[in-house]
Design a protein around this motif. Structure first.
Motif, PDB file in Angstrom:
ATOM      1  N   THR A 127       0.763  -1.275   0.098  1.00 26.72           N
ATOM      2  CA  THR A 127      -0.054  -0.121   0.125  1.00 26.72           C
ATOM      3  C   THR A 127       0.840   1.195  -0.045  1.00 26.72           C
ATOM      4  O   THR A 127       2.058   0.984   0.044  1.00 26.72           O
ATOM      5  CB  THR A 127      -0.902   0.004   1.253  1.00 26.72           C
ATOM      6  OG1 THR A 127      -1.876   1.231   1.223  1.00 26.72           O
ATOM      7  CG2 THR A 127      -0.073   0.035   2.350  1.00 26.72           C
ATOM      8  N   PHE A 128       0.316   2.475   0.133  1.00 27.12           N
ATOM      9  CA  PHE A 128       1.023   3.554   0.247  1.00 27.12           C
ATOM     10  C   PHE A 128       1.056   3.985   1.653  1.00 27.12           C
ATOM     11  O   PHE A 128       0.036   4.044   2.501  1.00 27.12           O
ATOM     12  CB  PHE A 128       0.164   4.646  -0.734  1.00 27.12           C
ATOM     13  CG  PHE A 128       0.720   4.430  -2.269  1.00 27.12           C
ATOM     14  CD1 PHE A 128       1.689   4.977  -2.662  1.00 27.12           C
ATOM     15  CD2 PHE A 128      -0.153   3.946  -2.779  1.00 27.12           C
ATOM     16  CE1 PHE A 128       2.011   4.761  -4.043  1.00 27.12           C
ATOM     17  CE2 PHE A 128      -0.308   3.614  -4.114  1.00 27.12           C
ATOM     18  CZ  PHE A 128       0.909   4.143  -4.902  1.00 27.12           C
ATOM     19  N   CYS A 129       2.263   4.563   2.231  1.00 19.95           N
ATOM     20  CA  CYS A 129       2.398   4.996   3.466  1.00 19.95           C
ATOM     21  C   CYS A 129       2.055   6.524   3.599  1.00 19.95           C
ATOM     22  O   CYS A 129       2.276   7.146   2.560  1.00 19.95           O
ATOM     23  CB  CYS A 129       3.584   4.881   4.357  1.00 19.95           C
ATOM     24  SG  CYS A 129       3.774   2.996   4.579  1.00 19.95           S
ATOM     25  N   GLN A 130       1.388   6.796   4.621  1.00 17.39           N
ATOM     26  CA  GLN A 130       1.123   8.452   4.907  1.00 17.39           C
ATOM     27  C   GLN A 130       2.433   9.301   5.312  1.00 17.39           C
ATOM     28  O   GLN A 130       2.631  10.176   4.923  1.00 17.39           O
ATOM     29  CB  GLN A 130       0.211   8.686   6.138  1.00 17.39           C
ATOM     30  CG  GLN A 130      -1.174   8.068   5.577  1.00 17.39           C
ATOM     31  CD  GLN A 130      -1.876   8.703   4.484  1.00 17.39           C
ATOM     32  OE1 GLN A 130      -1.863  10.027   4.327  1.00 17.39           O
ATOM     33  NE2 GLN A 130      -2.326   7.733   3.559  1.00 17.39           N
ATOM     34  N   THR A 131       3.380   8.350   6.178  1.00 17.29           N
ATOM     35  CA  THR A 131       4.608   8.932   6.391  1.00 17.29           C
ATOM     36  C   THR A 131       5.410   9.433   5.171  1.00 17.29           C
ATOM     37  O   THR A 131       5.664   8.682   4.093  1.00 17.29           O
ATOM     38  CB  THR A 131       5.534   8.111   7.202  1.00 17.29           C
ATOM     39  OG1 THR A 131       4.496   7.717   8.490  1.00 17.29           O
ATOM     40  CG2 THR A 131       6.589   8.719   7.869  1.00 17.29           C
ATOM     41  N   VAL A 184       8.913  -0.515 -11.675  1.00 20.91           N
ATOM     42  CA  VAL A 184       7.635  -0.245 -12.166  1.00 20.91           C
ATOM     43  C   VAL A 184       7.315  -0.457 -13.599  1.00 20.91           C
ATOM     44  O   VAL A 184       7.897   0.088 -14.463  1.00 20.91           O
ATOM     45  CB  VAL A 184       6.811   1.311 -12.052  1.00 20.91           C
ATOM     46  CG1 VAL A 184       5.413   1.290 -12.489  1.00 20.91           C
ATOM     47  CG2 VAL A 184       6.856   1.385 -10.443  1.00 20.91           C
ATOM     48  N   LEU A 185       6.695  -1.372 -13.929  1.00 15.56           N
ATOM     49  CA  LEU A 185       6.518  -2.030 -15.411  1.00 15.56           C
ATOM     50  C   LEU A 185       5.126  -1.103 -16.067  1.00 15.56           C
ATOM     51  O   LEU A 185       3.938  -1.518 -15.416  1.00 15.56           O
ATOM     52  CB  LEU A 185       6.097  -3.383 -15.824  1.00 15.56           C
ATOM     53  CG  LEU A 185       6.242  -3.763 -17.119  1.00 15.56           C
ATOM     54  CD1 LEU A 185       7.481  -3.344 -17.992  1.00 15.56           C
ATOM     55  CD2 LEU A 185       5.722  -5.232 -17.384  1.00 15.56           C
ATOM     56  N   GLU A 227      -0.278   7.672  -8.755  1.00 16.26           N
ATOM     57  CA  GLU A 227      -0.914   7.156  -9.821  1.00 16.26           C
ATOM     58  C   GLU A 227      -0.177   6.355 -11.111  1.00 16.26           C
ATOM     59  O   GLU A 227      -0.948   5.488 -11.704  1.00 16.26           O
ATOM     60  CB  GLU A 227      -1.614   8.516 -10.483  1.00 16.26           C
ATOM     61  CG  GLU A 227      -2.874   8.298 -11.077  1.00 16.26           C
ATOM     62  CD  GLU A 227      -3.835   7.358 -10.231  1.00 16.26           C
ATOM     63  OE1 GLU A 227      -3.856   7.683  -8.963  1.00 16.26           O
ATOM     64  OE2 GLU A 227      -4.712   6.590 -10.591  1.00 16.26           O
ATOM     65  N   ASP A 228       1.099   6.764 -11.472  1.00 14.79           N
ATOM     66  CA  ASP A 228       1.680   5.792 -12.244  1.00 14.79           C
ATOM     67  C   ASP A 228       1.944   4.550 -11.650  1.00 14.79           C
ATOM     68  O   ASP A 228       1.736   3.724 -12.541  1.00 14.79           O
ATOM     69  CB  ASP A 228       3.172   6.377 -12.332  1.00 14.79           C
ATOM     70  CG  ASP A 228       3.238   7.785 -12.936  1.00 14.79           C
ATOM     71  OD1 ASP A 228       2.356   7.982 -13.852  1.00 14.79           O
ATOM     72  OD2 ASP A 228       4.200   8.589 -12.700  1.00 14.79           O
ATOM     73  N   THR A 248       1.933  -8.437  -5.856  1.00 10.11           N
ATOM     74  CA  THR A 248       0.863  -9.061  -6.309  1.00 10.11           C
ATOM     75  C   THR A 248      -0.721  -8.510  -5.985  1.00 10.11           C
ATOM     76  O   THR A 248      -1.599  -8.861  -6.356  1.00 10.11           O
ATOM     77  CB  THR A 248       0.817 -10.576  -5.813  1.00 10.11           C
ATOM     78  OG1 THR A 248       0.659 -10.591  -4.509  1.00 10.11           O
ATOM     79  CG2 THR A 248       1.780 -11.374  -6.451  1.00 10.11           C
ATOM     80  N   ARG A 249      -0.419  -7.354  -5.047  1.00 14.39           N
ATOM     81  CA  ARG A 249      -1.578  -6.618  -4.719  1.00 14.39           C
ATOM     82  C   ARG A 249      -1.180  -5.105  -4.249  1.00 14.39           C
ATOM     83  O   ARG A 249      -0.268  -4.855  -3.548  1.00 14.39           O
ATOM     84  CB  ARG A 249      -2.363  -6.993  -3.670  1.00 14.39           C
ATOM     85  CG  ARG A 249      -3.732  -6.358  -3.253  1.00 14.39           C
ATOM     86  CD  ARG A 249      -4.667  -7.079  -2.612  1.00 14.39           C
ATOM     87  NE  ARG A 249      -4.431  -7.627  -1.098  1.00 14.39           N
ATOM     88  CZ  ARG A 249      -4.647  -6.673  -0.128  1.00 14.39           C
ATOM     89  NH1 ARG A 249      -5.362  -5.650  -0.238  1.00 14.39           N
ATOM     90  NH2 ARG A 249      -4.346  -7.266   1.121  1.00 14.39           N
ATOM     91  N   LEU A 250      -1.516  -4.122  -4.989  1.00 13.55           N
ATOM     92  CA  LEU A 250      -1.337  -2.573  -4.780  1.00 13.55           C
ATOM     93  C   LEU A 250      -2.702  -2.267  -4.371  1.00 13.55           C
ATOM     94  O   LEU A 250      -3.674  -2.031  -5.014  1.00 13.55           O
ATOM     95  CB  LEU A 250      -0.725  -1.992  -5.740  1.00 13.55           C
ATOM     96  CG  LEU A 250      -0.433  -0.520  -5.563  1.00 13.55           C
ATOM     97  CD1 LEU A 250       0.565  -0.351  -4.638  1.00 13.55           C
ATOM     98  CD2 LEU A 250      -0.126   0.217  -6.983  1.00 13.55           C
ATOM     99  N   GLU A 251      -2.871  -1.810  -3.090  1.00 15.81           N
ATOM    100  CA  GLU A 251      -4.082  -1.522  -2.241  1.00 15.81           C
ATOM    101  C   GLU A 251      -5.069  -2.543  -2.515  1.00 15.81           C
ATOM    102  O   GLU A 251      -4.775  -3.448  -2.337  1.00 15.81           O
ATOM    103  CB  GLU A 251      -4.526  -0.035  -2.872  1.00 15.81           C
ATOM    104  CG  GLU A 251      -3.408   1.122  -2.343  1.00 15.81           C
ATOM    105  CD  GLU A 251      -3.690   2.581  -2.978  1.00 15.81           C
ATOM    106  OE1 GLU A 251      -4.098   2.577  -4.250  1.00 15.81           O
ATOM    107  OE2 GLU A 251      -3.478   3.456  -2.431  1.00 15.81           O
TER     108      GLU A 251
END
Lengths: 280, 280
Positions: A127-131, A184-185, A227-228, A248-251
């Motif tokens: 996921t994306f961290c807030q920090t 990132v592909l 977004e990329d 294998t999972r983003l968010e």
């Protein structure tokens, strides 16, 4: 020396559990570290780790580290462990006047071992961290001891159901995961974040870029937005301890692992766990 | 206890010269510090230091520090010194798994004393440092243990003929000096850099702003460029150890010290060295 006699920490070459309270590594994060995977006493990425440590020492104005001495100490602390991780911490030592460093620093050298994690081909949920990571032109790329942001980001992941978190810099660009670099592909082109102003220039990142170039698949170092990443065909993380980690999972989004990444993961695992004779 | 018996370092309340090698302050700069001026056993800015330490601990997810215990330990290490500086380091302690902090941290508490510098009304010669401060939204304002940039900036000042250096953030805005906050008088208005994304929110900075407001002279917190500083009528630096430090030279330019700054310097010196009964 049997595993039970193995010293797990050496400080300036001596078995120890403590360091001076005056050490500038403790006082100011004034030092560097390397985290090195060992396989049966051999570190497949040794030369790269030593090159980065030497470059970091030069940037900080520290005396050059002694690779032969460090190799001997890593072997000593990891003796008896088939797969070990050795962490070398190399600080400016004690002395100086508050923030002003000593004119002739005498570095402190810490070598610590632990069992290496098993290399896994399982994908990660990310996921994306807030920090945020610091945008820090003067320290970017260095593996220095100031890793408070990574610790705060890891706190976000506890009980989150995610294995790793991507961190953005002050400007909102994605830089890396808490303890791994990112590839990132997208539109059939491989990218990795540019680290000119933030992040750690990983030795595995460097190796991966070289291998991909050699296989006719160059990697672009560019600014990447969240977004990329969300629009990517595939992502993978890498570091020197765990090799290639496909995402294998983003968010909430499931991702495929392309054959290129599977092959790279196998090759790097073989290298790290000694399955191949070739240097890196 | 006489000065010769005075312990200069307490670690978790015990006289010590070392800390565990596993401490996360050493490993990751995962901790906070305060540098507190004491006068005959009393710290005029004590409440402010404790408030900042508590706020920092909350932001980092550390247990709240215990002010009474810290006060006792500061008194102990500074006994016999008429003017002392006590440094408190408060780290997340040991434990956790690499960057992931322990779920229930047991902080390490270090209290160190040294003789305080004599408060001086002499002005400082100041320049701009090349080393940049991190733009770090997640850590801005905190007095955390990661101070590598300040050390690199201080190295630039050695043998330079300058006493202090102003540091810009990644975007080129002036944030503070290596070990002091900055105030700038320009067009008869006082400014101090906004610290939302970089820098240390000094307790003396806070006190100075309150005093100036009380005297009908509000301070604007804004982004300031090096050019804004060069065009200033006057500049001064401040911190909790040295009080108000007028700048009498910026690069090649001599600067006057206005009456307002002289008076402020006298008032703060009296407060720090115990000449006044009023709290701060």
């Amino acid at each position: 020396m049997g595993a039970s006699d193995r010293p797990s920490v050496l400080v300036d070459g001596r078995v120890a559990t403590v360091v001076p309270v005056t050490d500038r590594g403790l006082q100011y994060a004034d030092g560097l570290f390397e985290t090195i995977r060992m396989h049966e006493g051999r570190a497949p990425l040794w030369r790269r780790h030593m090159a980065r440590l030497a470059q970091g020492a030069e940037r900080l104005g520290l005396p050059a580290p002694e690779p032969d001495l460090l190799a001997q100490e890593c072997a000593q602390v990891s003796a008896g462990l088939p797969a070990a991780v050795c962490k070398i911490i190399y600080t400016r030592g004690s002395g100086g006047q508050a923030y002003t460093p000593p004119q002739t620093p005498v570095p402190l050298r810490i070598v610590i071992s632990r069992e290496a994690p098993v290399l896994s081909a399982d994908g990660l949920a990310v996921t994306f961290c807030q920090t945020r990571l610091a945008t820090s032109p003067s320290l970017a790329g260095l593996k220095h001891c100031g890793r408070l942001e990574q610790g705060l980001a890891r706190r976000e992941l506890v009980d989150s159901g995610f294995d790793e978190g991507l961190m953005c810099d002050a400007g909102g660009q994605v830089i890396e995961a808490t303890s791994a670099n990112l590839f990132v592909l997208r539109n059939d082109i491989l990218y990795t974040p540019d680290l000119a102003n933030a992040g750690v220039a990983g030795v595995m990142r460097e190796l991966v870029m070289e291998r991909l170039v050699a296989e006719g698949c160059p990697v672009r170092e560019e600014a990447l937005s969240p977004e990329d990443c969300r629009q990517a065909q595939a992502l993978f993380l890498c570091n020197a301890v765990r090799g290639i980690m496909p995402v294998t999972r983003l968010e909430v989004q499931n991702l495929e692992v392309p054959p290129l990444v599977r092959k790279l993961a196998r090759d790097i695992a073989a290298l790290l766990d000694g399955g191949v004779g070739r240097g890196a």
